[in-house]
Motif scaffolding. Structure first.
Motif, PDB file in Angstrom:
ATOM      1  N   ASP A  28     -13.453 -35.544 -22.376  1.00 42.84           N
ATOM      2  CA  ASP A  28     -13.156 -34.149 -22.100  1.00 42.84           C
ATOM      3  C   ASP A  28     -12.522 -34.081 -20.721  1.00 42.84           C
ATOM      4  O   ASP A  28     -12.898 -34.831 -19.819  1.00 42.84           O
ATOM      5  N   SER A  29     -11.560 -33.175 -20.556  1.00 47.32           N
ATOM      6  CA  SER A  29     -10.866 -33.080 -19.287  1.00 47.32           C
ATOM      7  C   SER A  29     -10.429 -31.648 -19.035  1.00 47.32           C
ATOM      8  O   SER A  29     -10.012 -30.951 -19.950  1.00 47.32           O
ATOM      9  N   ASP A  30     -10.559 -31.217 -17.786  1.00 50.00           N
ATOM     10  CA  ASP A  30     -10.031 -29.935 -17.366  1.00 50.00           C
ATOM     11  C   ASP A  30      -9.666 -30.041 -15.888  1.00 50.00           C
ATOM     12  O   ASP A  30      -9.671 -31.133 -15.329  1.00 50.00           O
ATOM     13  N   ASP A  31      -9.361 -28.902 -15.244  1.00 49.71           N
ATOM     14  CA  ASP A  31      -8.942 -28.963 -13.847  1.00 49.71           C
ATOM     15  C   ASP A  31     -10.072 -29.329 -12.893  1.00 49.71           C
ATOM     16  O   ASP A  31      -9.841 -29.685 -11.746  1.00 49.71           O
ATOM     17  N   LYS A  32     -11.333 -29.300 -13.352  1.00 49.78           N
ATOM     18  CA  LYS A  32     -12.477 -29.679 -12.519  1.00 49.78           C
ATOM     19  C   LYS A  32     -12.752 -31.171 -12.558  1.00 49.78           C
ATOM     20  O   LYS A  32     -13.396 -31.711 -11.666  1.00 49.78           O
ATOM     21  N   GLY A  33     -12.306 -31.863 -13.604  1.00 48.18           N
ATOM     22  CA  GLY A  33     -12.551 -33.291 -13.697  1.00 48.18           C
ATOM     23  C   GLY A  33     -12.498 -33.804 -15.120  1.00 48.18           C
ATOM     24  O   GLY A  33     -12.131 -33.088 -16.050  1.00 48.18           O
TER      25      GLY A  33
END
Length: 112
Positions: A28-33
């Motif tokens: 899983d990936s988003d702008d937080k990590g």
């Protein structure tokens, strides 16, 4: 995300011995990590075998934490580690097989 997984799988197929870090497959990936799995893959003459894996998180600045198990030895070895991010990064990791072998390592990475 599919492109990242395909790139990681291609690098695994070519062999990981020339790489400084294990292949990290993003879950899983988003702008937080990113949350990732890093399998411990060992190649044989005709195939590849997985001998444990690590699960971790990594922030965009490089900070992160991981934990895992390596089953390639006589006894499984467990590890837990973390690192700070930025241009000067500090890291620490502890490993143990639960019996005789245990270790701690620490390091500093300076990006220039």
């Amino acid at each position: 995300m599919k492109r990242t997984i395909m790139t990681a799988l291609a690098a695994t197929a070519l062999g990981t011995s020339a790489l400084a870090e294990p292949i990290k497959l993003p879950v899983d990936s988003d702008d937080k990590g990113t949350v990732y799995v890093a399998p411990n893959v060992q190649s044989t003459e005709k195939s590849a075998e997985t001998k444990g894996a690590s699960i971790g998180v990594q922030k965009p600045d490089g900070a992160g934490a991981h934990g895992g198990v390596d089953t390639s030895g006589e006894r499984p070895t467990y590890s837990l580690g973390a690192s700070t991010g930025g241009k000067t990064s500090f890291s620490a990791e502890a490993t143990s097989d639960g019996k005789n072998n245990a270790g701690v390592k620490a390091g500093v990475t300076i990006k220039y």
